[in-house]
Design a protein around this motif. Structure first.
Motif, PDB file in Angstrom:
ATOM      1  N   LEU A 162       0.831  -1.211   0.000  1.00 53.82           N
ATOM      2  CA  LEU A 162       0.000   0.000   0.000  1.00 53.82           C
ATOM      3  C   LEU A 162       0.864   1.260   0.000  1.00 53.82           C
ATOM      4  CD1 LEU A 162      -2.956   1.032   0.186  1.00 53.82           C
ATOM      5  CD2 LEU A 162      -2.628   1.141   2.669  1.00 53.82           C
ATOM      6  N   SER A 196      -3.830   5.888   0.525  1.00 51.22           N
ATOM      7  CA  SER A 196      -5.266   5.592   0.461  1.00 51.22           C
ATOM      8  C   SER A 196      -6.050   6.857   0.788  1.00 51.22           C
ATOM      9  CB  SER A 196      -5.632   4.466   1.435  1.00 51.22           C
ATOM     10  OG  SER A 196      -5.434   4.893   2.754  1.00 51.22           O
ATOM     11  N   LYS A 229      -7.477   2.783  -2.726  1.00 47.98           N
ATOM     12  CA  LYS A 229      -6.126   2.382  -2.330  1.00 47.98           C
ATOM     13  C   LYS A 229      -5.219   2.302  -3.550  1.00 47.98           C
ATOM     14  CE  LYS A 229      -7.958  -0.175   1.540  1.00 47.98           C
ATOM     15  NZ  LYS A 229      -7.533  -0.957   2.661  1.00 47.98           N
TER      16      LYS A 229
END
Ligand code: SAM
Length: 240
Positions: free
Chosen positions: A214, A217, A230
């Protein structure tokens, strides 16, 4: 509990996907326009029109574009991200592909409208299939279709491609082939959001030999549904 944390059954997700098909499809017979980033965009009938609140709005400004580099967008839709990459992202060249002719035509039209037609190449392609074998990029990116459609699903409208992926098969191909398309030091990115089945996609990534890291987000609201968008970097499983 917000809707972002609601856990939905596959049937509920499918119905939500169909609702979004109705709400985000553009006009049926004539080109339509929409506004985003204080610019006007045109879409051919049937193309996904990324209004305010869609992931497109956030991803387009969150991507760490390769300055002076080569950017590949899979599934460019109306072309907002591809054109932004050339216009404001500092990319020297952009290749934008999509599986539907209407999306390819919409991207080409918007590239001309915004004066970057000479730096944005458009191509109809199923993921990477129609690219030259030796074509390589500093960044590959796909704001993918997040709803899983059943294996027997028949696509009858172009906009359905922007919402549904049969068995996440197209995403699986993207994840497993993205690194083959990179120049040295290049990066492969993909998006996902909390309306889709993140557990399934994590498994698809593992089966494709990659993991999703990740990067960023953002919590937003899309047509009355809380959603967290995301942005992931695709990394080989062995890399740490
Ligand atoms: C969520 S939409 C994103 C559209 C656009 N990039 C945006 O952000 O507004 C996903 C896009 O991927 C395209 N697409 C779906 N399956 C594809 C495939 N197998 N190969 C290439 N493009 C595909 C759809 O037609 C659609 O334009």
């Amino acid at each position: 509990m917000t809707q972002a944390s609601v856990s939905r059954t596959p049937e509920e997700r499918y119905r939500l996907g169909m609702d979004l098909v109705e709400q985000l499809g553009s006009g049926k017979s004539v080109p339509t326009t929409f506004e985003l980033f204080d610019l006007e965009w045109e879409v051919l009938p049937g193309t996904y029109a990324p209004h305010r609140g869609t992931g497109t709005e956030w991803y387009t400004t969150a991507i760490p574009y390769p300055e002076g580099g080569r950017f590949l967008e899979i599934g460019s839709g109306a072309g907002v991200t591809a054109i932004w990459a050339a216009l404001r992202g500092g990319c020297a060249s952009v290749t934008a592909t999509d599986i539907t002719d209407t999306a390819v035509g919409s991207t080409a039209r918007n590239a001309e409208l915004h004066g970057v037609g000479d730096r944005v190449r458009t191509l109809r392609s199923d993921v990477f299939a129609e690219l030259d074998a030796d074509d390589r990029f500093d960044m590959v990116f796909w704001n993918c279709s997040v709803f899983e459609a059943p294996a027997e699903f028949e696509f009858t409208r172009d906009v359905e491609w922007a919402i549904f992926d049969r068995g996440y098969q197209a995403l699986g191909r993207y994840l497993s082939q993205a690194h083959d398309r990179l120049l040295p030091g290049g990066r492969a990115l993909v998006t996902f959001n909390t309306l889709g089945d993140i557990d399934r996609v994590t498994r698809v990534a593992a089966e494709s030999g990659v993991r999703l890291n990740l990067l960023d987000s953002s919590a937003r609201n899309l047509k009355g549904h809380d959603v967290t968008y995301k942005l992931f970097e695709i990394l080989p499983v062995q890399a740490d």
